[in-house]
Design an enzyme around this catalytic site. Structure first.
Site, short mmCIF file in Angstrom:
data_model
loop_
_atom_site.label_atom_id
_atom_site.label_comp_id
_atom_site.label_asym_id
_atom_site.label_seq_id
_atom_site.Cartn_x
_atom_site.Cartn_y
_atom_site.Cartn_z
N ALA A 33 0.37 -1.18 -0.16
CA ALA A 33 0.43 0.01 -0.57
C ALA A 33 0.71 1.39 0.04
O ALA A 33 1.93 1.07 0.79
CB ALA A 33 -0.95 0.18 1.52
N ASP A 34 0.48 2.51 -0.59
CA ASP A 34 1.12 3.07 -1.08
C ASP A 34 0.60 4.33 0.29
O ASP A 34 0.77 4.98 0.96
CB ASP A 34 0.97 4.16 -1.95
CG ASP A 34 2.31 3.48 -3.06
OD1 ASP A 34 3.13 3.41 -2.88
OD2 ASP A 34 2.00 2.71 -3.28
#
Length: 355
Positions: free
Chosen positions: A244-245
């Protein structure tokens, strides 16, 4: 062998230029923040944890080589450089979180009686230098929590994992997030195989994840992005694990383009879908995925391969780097260094853990 994407010693920073992998493993020296900004923007270094580490370490390089007259001068310099770094790739939240936390503790340090410009500069350099070791420990904890959760659901059977993009040592300071879970499963002797997507248009899966798997002797298979749904139907996938960013308050996840499609396919096939990320990827200030600013990349990433045009001249291009996976599709949970939490309950769990 765990690959090293970042080499640092006081006053010197170099990165493995990931644009050249897997054909060539070359390290490139970064002289300071401006070099780091370009390296991040050009994706010579990528992965949210690695972006944050390289950005902060590039600031440390500049601080070591610069003298200041007053603490206020140091503060102005640090603020300007951190804001520059945050602008390089705005969708990933880790750099912004590191910048915010560094500024808070730094200003507290400045307010202490007797603080000097040299003293606060050296203190900040030392604090930044602790980021890589901390990141590796966080990743190892993510790997252990994720592996235990998946093994428990699999009832001690060998597991087959599907992953997307690159989330290993090359995307972090070492070990990895989603690929760290894969690595922990492999170390436990419970991983049968990991399938990694090519991850168009930048091919981080084909160029980088495959490179890591081969280098570390982890059984892996590369597949086309468009093959994931069929792979789920044919290859007995135990779980999907991605990175995930940014994870926002309601549990929606911004991650590499293609993640949303994987989640939809996993939901159809009733395969648990996990997101593995450090707590620094959690952004409670944004209420939902629609609030995330999605970076759009150059058209050439789609129209060209290795400098050769493959698309018709004049065609319009839409090239978002990330997409948003809704919270209800994250059925396995969100794996952090603090444990595995239901996506919809992540904000409550984070507030309890950090209180």
């Amino acid at each position: 062998m765990v690959l090293e994407a970042i080499h640092y010693r006081r006053g010197e920073l170099s990165i493995l230029n990931q644009l050249l992998l897997p054909q060539s493993a070359q390290y490139e020296t970064l002289g300071g923040v401006r070099d780091a900004w370009h390296a991040i923007r050009d994706m010579k270094v990528r992965g949210a944890p690695a972006i944050a580490a390289v950005g902060c370490l590039s600031l440390a390089v500049e601080l070591v080589h610069k003298d200041f007259s007053t603490t206020e001068e140091v503060a102005e310099f640090v603020h300007e450089k951190l804001q520059c770094l945050v602008s390089a790739r705005p969708t990933a939240v880790n750099m912004a979180r590191e910048a915010q936390e560094l500024e808070v503790v730094f200003r507290e340090m400045i307010r202490k009686e007797g603080s000097t410009a040299t003293g606060v500069r050296d203190w900040l350099v030392t604090k930044i230098e602790g980021i890589p070791e901390r990141d590796i420990q966080v990743n190892r904890n993510i790997g252990q929590h994720g592996a235990r959760h998946i093994i428990a659901r699999a009832r001690d059977q060998k597991v087959v994992i599907l992953t997307h993009c690159n989330t290993g040592a090359l995307a972090t300071c070492g070990y990895g997030t989603a690929l760290g879970v894969v690595r922990a499963l492999h170390e436990a002797g419970t991983l049968e195989r990991v399938y990694c997507t090519e991850t168009r248009p930048y091919n981080q899966g084909a160029r980088l994840t495959a490179y890591e798997l081969v280098a570390e002797g982890i059984p892996g298979t590369l597949l086309a992005d468009s093959a994931v749904a069929f792979a789920m139907a044919q290859k007995k996938i135990t779980a999907v694990v991605v990175g995930a960013d940014r994870i926002v308050a309601n549990g929606d996840v911004a991650n590499k383009l293609g993640t949303f499609s994987l989640a939809l396919a996993a939901h159809y096939h009733q395969i648990p879908f996990y997101v593995a990320a450090p707590s620094s990827s959690w952004d409670p200030k944004l209420p939902c995925g629609s609030s995330v600013v999605i970076e759009e990349r150059t058209a050439a990433e789609l129209t060209h391969i290795n400098g050769q045009r493959i698309a018709a001249q004049g065609i319009d291009v839409w090239n978002p780097a990330f997409d948003i996976t809704p919270v209800n599709l994250i059925t396995g949970g969100i794996i952090t260094e603090l444990g595995v939490f239901p996506a919809a309950n992540l904000t409550a769990a984070m507030l309890v853990s950090k209180s």
